[in-house]
Design a protein around this motif. Structure first.
Motif, PDB file in Angstrom:
ATOM      1  N   GLU A  91      38.357  18.570  45.725  1.00 45.03           N
ATOM      2  CA  GLU A  91      37.845  19.641  46.495  1.00 45.03           C
ATOM      3  C   GLU A  91      36.761  20.039  45.904  1.00 45.03           C
ATOM      4  OE1 GLU A  91      40.277  23.052  49.813  1.00 45.03           O
ATOM      5  OE2 GLU A  91      40.480  22.177  48.086  1.00 45.03           O
ATOM      6  N   PHE A  92      35.773  20.234  46.728  1.00 43.20           N
ATOM      7  CA  PHE A  92      34.488  21.157  46.271  1.00 43.20           C
ATOM      8  C   PHE A  92      34.296  22.223  48.050  1.00 43.20           C
ATOM      9  CE2 PHE A  92      33.466  17.583  44.385  1.00 43.20           C
ATOM     10  CZ  PHE A  92      33.234  17.660  42.982  1.00 43.20           C
ATOM     11  N   LEU A  93      34.112  23.481  47.636  1.00 47.05           N
ATOM     12  CA  LEU A  93      34.407  24.116  48.584  1.00 47.05           C
ATOM     13  C   LEU A  93      32.731  25.008  48.290  1.00 47.05           C
ATOM     14  CD1 LEU A  93      37.903  25.958  48.079  1.00 47.05           C
ATOM     15  CD2 LEU A  93      37.535  24.498  49.725  1.00 47.05           C
ATOM     16  N   GLN A  94      32.406  25.586  49.740  1.00 47.71           N
ATOM     17  CA  GLN A  94      30.781  26.151  49.439  1.00 47.71           C
ATOM     18  C   GLN A  94      31.462  27.545  49.349  1.00 47.71           C
ATOM     19  OE1 GLN A  94      29.017  28.348  52.038  1.00 47.71           O
ATOM     20  NE2 GLN A  94      27.821  28.018  50.955  1.00 47.71           N
ATOM     21  N   GLY A  95      30.752  28.792  48.694  1.00 49.52           N
ATOM     22  CA  GLY A  95      31.335  29.854  48.774  1.00 49.52           C
ATOM     23  C   GLY A  95      30.375  30.772  47.343  1.00 49.52           C
ATOM     24  N   ASP A  96      30.396  31.934  47.833  1.00 46.78           N
ATOM     25  CA  ASP A  96      29.723  32.814  45.975  1.00 46.78           C
ATOM     26  C   ASP A  96      30.596  32.671  45.804  1.00 46.78           C
ATOM     27  OD1 ASP A  96      28.774  34.775  44.882  1.00 46.78           O
ATOM     28  OD2 ASP A  96      27.797  36.002  46.924  1.00 46.78           O
ATOM     29  N   ALA A  97      30.678  32.509  43.663  1.00 46.16           N
ATOM     30  CA  ALA A  97      31.709  33.326  43.263  1.00 46.16           C
ATOM     31  C   ALA A  97      31.601  34.047  43.133  1.00 46.16           C
ATOM     32  CB  ALA A  97      31.000  32.498  41.744  1.00 46.16           C
ATOM     33  N   LEU A  98      31.335  35.148  43.754  1.00 43.12           N
ATOM     34  CA  LEU A  98      31.322  36.457  43.374  1.00 43.12           C
ATOM     35  C   LEU A  98      31.984  37.557  44.394  1.00 43.12           C
ATOM     36  CD1 LEU A  98      27.459  38.735  43.463  1.00 43.12           C
ATOM     37  CD2 LEU A  98      29.439  38.214  40.986  1.00 43.12           C
ATOM     38  N   GLU A  99      32.415  36.681  45.246  1.00 47.83           N
ATOM     39  CA  GLU A  99      33.256  36.710  46.942  1.00 47.83           C
ATOM     40  C   GLU A  99      34.357  36.004  47.386  1.00 47.83           C
ATOM     41  OE1 GLU A  99      32.831  39.535  48.345  1.00 47.83           O
ATOM     42  OE2 GLU A  99      30.309  39.466  47.462  1.00 47.83           O
ATOM     43  N   ILE A 100      34.887  35.412  45.875  1.00 47.41           N
ATOM     44  CA  ILE A 100      36.579  34.475  45.512  1.00 47.41           C
ATOM     45  C   ILE A 100      37.590  35.532  45.969  1.00 47.41           C
ATOM     46  CG2 ILE A 100      35.381  32.977  44.082  1.00 47.41           C
ATOM     47  CD1 ILE A 100      37.147  33.779  41.473  1.00 47.41           C
ATOM     48  N   THR A 101      38.765  35.096  46.715  1.00 49.10           N
ATOM     49  CA  THR A 101      39.391  36.226  47.408  1.00 49.10           C
ATOM     50  C   THR A 101      40.425  35.472  46.507  1.00 49.10           C
ATOM     51  OG1 THR A 101      39.692  34.581  49.340  1.00 49.10           O
ATOM     52  CG2 THR A 101      38.262  36.643  49.234  1.00 49.10           C
ATOM     53  N   PHE A 102      40.757  34.073  45.928  1.00 52.17           N
ATOM     54  CA  PHE A 102      42.168  33.931  45.303  1.00 52.17           C
ATOM     55  C   PHE A 102      43.059  34.309  44.160  1.00 52.17           C
ATOM     56  CE2 PHE A 102      38.710  30.026  45.153  1.00 52.17           C
ATOM     57  CZ  PHE A 102      39.743  29.276  45.871  1.00 52.17           C
ATOM     58  N   GLU A 103      44.015  34.479  44.746  1.00 52.35           N
ATOM     59  CA  GLU A 103      45.511  35.291  44.066  1.00 52.35           C
ATOM     60  C   GLU A 103      45.965  34.518  43.251  1.00 52.35           C
ATOM     61  OE1 GLU A 103      46.311  38.373  46.078  1.00 52.35           O
ATOM     62  OE2 GLU A 103      44.874  39.587  46.564  1.00 52.35           O
ATOM     63  N   ASN A 104      46.194  34.862  41.613  1.00 53.37           N
ATOM     64  CA  ASN A 104      47.286  34.127  40.891  1.00 53.37           C
ATOM     65  C   ASN A 104      47.331  32.792  40.904  1.00 53.37           C
ATOM     66  OD1 ASN A 104      47.817  36.490  39.247  1.00 53.37           O
ATOM     67  ND2 ASN A 104      49.037  36.850  41.540  1.00 53.37           N
ATOM     68  N   GLU A 105      46.346  31.982  41.135  1.00 49.08           N
ATOM     69  CA  GLU A 105      46.183  30.757  41.501  1.00 49.08           C
ATOM     70  C   GLU A 105      45.810  29.771  40.495  1.00 49.08           C
ATOM     71  OE1 GLU A 105      45.039  28.929  45.315  1.00 49.08           O
ATOM     72  OE2 GLU A 105      44.895  30.904  46.459  1.00 49.08           O
ATOM     73  N   PHE A 106      44.994  29.466  39.300  1.00 48.08           N
ATOM     74  CA  PHE A 106      44.703  28.793  38.872  1.00 48.08           C
ATOM     75  C   PHE A 106      45.026  29.346  36.955  1.00 48.08           C
ATOM     76  CE2 PHE A 106      42.103  29.102  42.493  1.00 48.08           C
ATOM     77  CZ  PHE A 106      41.414  27.714  42.468  1.00 48.08           C
ATOM     78  N   ASP A 107      45.085  28.124  36.145  1.00 44.17           N
ATOM     79  CA  ASP A 107      45.031  28.406  35.290  1.00 44.17           C
ATOM     80  C   ASP A 107      43.975  28.671  33.451  1.00 44.17           C
ATOM     81  OD1 ASP A 107      48.433  27.590  35.593  1.00 44.17           O
ATOM     82  OD2 ASP A 107      47.506  26.012  35.402  1.00 44.17           O
ATOM     83  N   PHE A 128      33.807  38.864  37.364  1.00 43.25           N
ATOM     84  CA  PHE A 128      35.326  38.980  36.175  1.00 43.25           C
ATOM     85  C   PHE A 128      36.668  40.094  37.299  1.00 43.25           C
ATOM     86  CE2 PHE A 128      32.388  40.041  31.854  1.00 43.25           C
ATOM     87  CZ  PHE A 128      32.056  38.479  31.529  1.00 43.25           C
ATOM     88  N   ASN A 129      35.918  40.594  37.579  1.00 38.50           N
ATOM     89  CA  ASN A 129      37.450  41.462  38.742  1.00 38.50           C
ATOM     90  C   ASN A 129      37.857  40.199  39.717  1.00 38.50           C
ATOM     91  OD1 ASN A 129      37.584  44.098  38.224  1.00 38.50           O
ATOM     92  ND2 ASN A 129      35.779  44.414  39.258  1.00 38.50           N
ATOM     93  N   GLY A 130      36.756  38.817  39.780  1.00 35.02           N
ATOM     94  CA  GLY A 130      37.634  38.548  40.906  1.00 35.02           C
ATOM     95  C   GLY A 130      38.465  37.210  39.902  1.00 35.02           C
ATOM     96  N   VAL A 131      37.707  36.589  39.041  1.00 34.29           N
ATOM     97  CA  VAL A 131      38.459  35.536  37.902  1.00 34.29           C
ATOM     98  C   VAL A 131      39.784  36.755  37.617  1.00 34.29           C
ATOM     99  CG1 VAL A 131      38.286  34.594  35.557  1.00 34.29           C
ATOM    100  CG2 VAL A 131      35.497  34.401  37.544  1.00 34.29           C
TER     101      VAL A 131
END
Length: 249
Positions: A91-107, A128-131
């Motif tokens: 899955e490829f998503l268009q978006g700004d790395a500074l605006e990601i809103t994922f929470e506890n989704e990735f290893d 870093f905060n978003g990551v």
């Protein structure tokens, strides 16, 4: 600005052919980090600033569940086409790395090809905060960045590549501003058609310069553990030309 990622998106893989040939070795090293630094098994990955998906698709081919995110739809169009050709369900998503809103989704979250150098200190903190929010506990963030103080020439460097019947002549040079720790990365791309017609595009990007110590200090405010490695080894040496930031949640 960012012509390399918009009007030149279809030529990106040809321009970065030599770097793309090293991606398998880079992902080998990243897998070492997954096994030795992450505090959890890595299965699901977010690849930020994924571009045309060169590392993203390599991760997917190794069995990881990967999402690629990039600011430029032109790059993602190429990435989606390549994934379809290889039969990969990325899955490829268009978006700004500074605006990601994922929470506890990735290893794991990755950022390749020195993309982290586009962020100044304030935006780096935002990144870093978003990551950290997007990572699961024990997850790992990996980003590479170059040593611009290495004793190489500032250029110009000229080389050529082929894309189908078109020839690309690329001229790179850089202008370093030590007092401000900024790098002006400049590139002239000339596209020569078989009939001799030529188009030229000029890239002029401003990048930030960080030393390994600076990057580590900035990251320590956000991650429970931070490590800096050099080249493709889990240690740091004085003559390293490329560094790897590893932040563990």
């Amino acid at each position: 600005m960012h012509e390399l990622y918009t009007v030149l998106a279809e030529y990106y893989d040809a321009i970065y052919r030599k770097r793309a040939e090293r991606v398998k070795m880079e992902i080998d090293f990243v897998e070492e980090i997954f096994k030795n630094d992450a505090k959890r098994e890595v299965k699901r990955i977010l690849d930020l600033a994924c571009g045309t998906g060169i590392p993203t698709l390599e991760l997917a081919e190794r069995g990881y569940d990967v999402i690629g995110l990039d600011l430029h739809e032109e790059m993602l169009k190429v990435a989606r086409r390549k994934a379809e050709e290889r039969g990969l369900g990325v899955e490829f998503l268009q978006g700004d790395a500074l605006e990601i809103t994922f929470e506890n989704e990735f290893d794991a979250i990755t950022m390749f090809f020195s993309s982290i150098m586009y962020f100044d200190e304030e935006n780096l903190k935002k990144l870093f905060n978003g990551v950290v929010k997007a990572l699961r506990p024990g997850g790992v963030f990996i980003a590479d960045f170059p040593c611009w103080f290495y004793g190489g020439s500032n250029g110009p460097i000229v080389w050529d590549e082929q894309k189908g019947e078109e020839k690309l002549v690329i001229t790179d040079w850089r202008e370093v501003e030590p007092a401000f720790q900024k790098l002006r990365f400049k590139r002239l791309v000339q596209i020569i058609k078989p009939n001799g017609d030529t188009k030229a595009f000029f890239v002029d990007d401003e990048l930030q310069i960080y030393t390994p110590r600076e990057m580590k200090l900035l990251a320590r405010e956000h991650f429970s553990e931070v490590r800096i490695y050099g080249n493709l080894k889990r240690e740091l040496a004085p003559n390293d030309r490329r560094y790897w930031l590893v932040g563990i949640k």
